[in-house]
Design an enzyme around this catalytic site. Sequence first.
Site, PDB file in Angstrom:
ATOM      1  N   SER A 686      10.583  -0.863  -1.518  1.00 11.67           N
ATOM      2  CA  SER A 686       9.498   0.043  -1.137  1.00 11.67           C
ATOM      3  C   SER A 686       9.332   0.223   0.365  1.00 11.67           C
ATOM      4  CB  SER A 686       8.171  -0.440  -1.744  1.00 11.67           C
ATOM      5  OG  SER A 686       7.833  -1.699  -1.239  1.00 11.67           O
ATOM      6  N   LYS A 729      -1.560  -2.205  -2.006  1.00  9.93           N
ATOM      7  CA  LYS A 729      -1.053  -1.703  -0.722  1.00  9.93           C
ATOM      8  C   LYS A 729      -2.081  -0.828  -0.019  1.00  9.93           C
ATOM      9  CE  LYS A 729       3.831  -1.804  -2.114  1.00  9.93           C
ATOM     10  NZ  LYS A 729       5.008  -0.990  -2.476  1.00  9.93           N
TER      11      LYS A 729
END
Length: 781
Positions: A686, A729
């Site tokens: 990611s 996140k």
Amino acid sequence: MAFLLGASEQSIYPVAAVRDGIVFPGTENVLIFGRLKSTNAINQALKKDKKVVLLLQKKPDQEDPKKEDLYTVGVLASIEKTATGEKGEINALIKGLEKVKLIEFTKDKDYFEGKFEVVKDIVKIDEETEAMVKYLSTKIKEAINMGKAVDFVFLMNILNVSNPQNFANQMAVVLDIKPEERQKLLEENDLKNRLKKEVEYINRELKILEIEHKIASKTQKKFEQGIKENILREKMRTIEEELGERDDQKEIREYEEKIKKAKMPKEVEEKALKELKRLKQMSQFNPETSYIRTYLDWLVELPWSVASPNNIDIKQAEKILNEEHYGLKKIKERILEYLAVLELRKMKKNEKNKQPTIICFVGPPGVGKTSLGKSIAKALGRKFVKMSLGGIRDEAEIRGHRRTYVGALPGRIIQGIKQAGTKNPVFMLDEIDKVGRDYRGDPSAALLEALDPEQNQDFSDHYLEVPFDLSNVFFITTANILDTIPPALLDRLEVIHFPGYTEDEKFHIAKDHLLKKQMEIHSLSSKEITITDAAIRMLIRRYTREAGVRELDRQIGTIMRKVARNIVEKKYQRKTVGVSDLPKFLGPYKYSSQMIEEKDTIGISTGLAWTQAGGDILFIEVAVMPGKGNLTLTGHLGDVMKESCQAALSYVRARYDKFGLNKDFYHKVDIHVHVPEGAVPKDGPSAGLAIATAMISALTKRPTYRTVAMTGEITLRGRALEIGGVKEKVIAAHRAGIKTVIMPKDNKKDLEDIPDYVLKDLKFVFVRHIDEVVKVAIKEK
């Protein structure tokens, strides 16, 4: 009517104060006079005409009453006989003569003396008066029959008196009433009113006697029953001894009764009776009898037909779950859906009343998997049983040992059912991912039958050798990871993932639950300690890094202990713990808090990372230097992240003209990619967008915006691919002061899980290609 004694008659008499032994005109009683003033008054009366006035004192416990402490209406009495006791007290037979009223005291020094007038009663004899006399006469006889103690002389006087006035006086003496009530009877001049009061008092006394009689009767009955049972037992024992019956035959009968009461399935009952028949035929000295007894004990004590009522109230269950656990919205919804299915089955009287599936809670330690199981049991109103599978290596722990082994017992599942006492408890199998296996068998294979809704209605335990129905048991399993659970077992479980708590969730858990729990443990109150909201948030950020809240709980406990000690040492009585107090209580910060860069910088981009402890921001640093085209990767990167770096570089090289780079730029420079906090392992795809952005910034000498963070996987063609952990996140980006978050377009759906207060403060840019990222994240020249 009342009148004064004539002038020729003596109207001044000595006065003796009595506590409660007042006599009425026409009645006799033996009174004891022990106080100095009373004995002086009696002696003075004996010197004259043996007449004394008895006045009742207002407070019986008063040892030396004054003249104002005495009632004014009393009785003029004659002293018939006297006797002196060992301690100087005078025992006197007193006979009441007239009712008198005090005019004034003439003496109160050595003894009381006063001037009195005679008070005459108003006597009107009619039918009502005669009726009341007869009623009282009947009731006093009833009272005597029920155990009222009356002196024989008084009883004869009552039964033989024909004058209603004398009858009323005799009754007033024998009634069991308070001294002040007796004084009121004396002061009552109207005979009819006095008789009415006496009727009231005798009725009250009869009620009390009735209650006493009932209590005594019950006690006597129980006592007689106890004696009767003891006699019968002794007779039975004697008869058994005479007939030569053995004690074990009595035991056989007890087992037969227990088997009937257990309401076992037909197959099981036949097995139990067969074993009982074997026990009958054996000698009591045969060692196998103890094994059969143990086996029968297990059979009769298992809850074959005992079940907790299925009281499923969805709203109440939701309330309990919300009270005991903060957050976990999706998990709570899944549990409530599950309970709704159970309720529908019950409402429609579905004969196949099996669980739809077995639930498995998966998540890191400390996120509330076990405690949620307890809450489910509470919401259902069922018993809760917990069985830890961690470290179990023997199949017999699940299925039990065969009865041929010495000390054999059923498996842990059957033991748990017996412990619960019902056939439908909530049964938690904890740490199912930590089951071991060795030469003694595979416990996870033994669980296959127990956890399969299609099979567990006939679960077979090696010890019992008869099927036990587990289809009504609500099984919940827990695990930290799924990798170690065998595929066949995992296939039988419906997995519910527990994510780690976010900082905001930890804050609310600490404030609503952990603080109260630790204050109770350390005997502190909210008046003695307060921890500010800012201190709680700092505690979460700088002293803990975990998915759950156990370490946070321990740190709060440390603060409580230190405050408790200071309160005991009287350094202060109340403490408000703020951010500045944390280092004093817990030492220096244990973890650094990642915040955004101070200014826009070339070659640095801000990535977003997911960890078990939540989310964090990640700085990607790229340095370009003269060289021969080498790519250096540092910062404890995993293989997937290294490949992301190589993919990002390949993309930049393929699109060199778009970024204004020379065709052969790569041969003249070395590129170094570094991710700070080198001791912490990092991996995953990611960070691809962030790595590519940092490379482009470093090669084009254009700074990146420090308030922009990004996450997403990159392909060789520059496409942005979907990633996971969006909630954690995004919350980490908000905490670090980020204003814009870039993420793949396919992740737009994940924003629904993010709290509103976070969405309000952030700008989201959803991209399909790295070119869109460059426009938002890198400054133009």
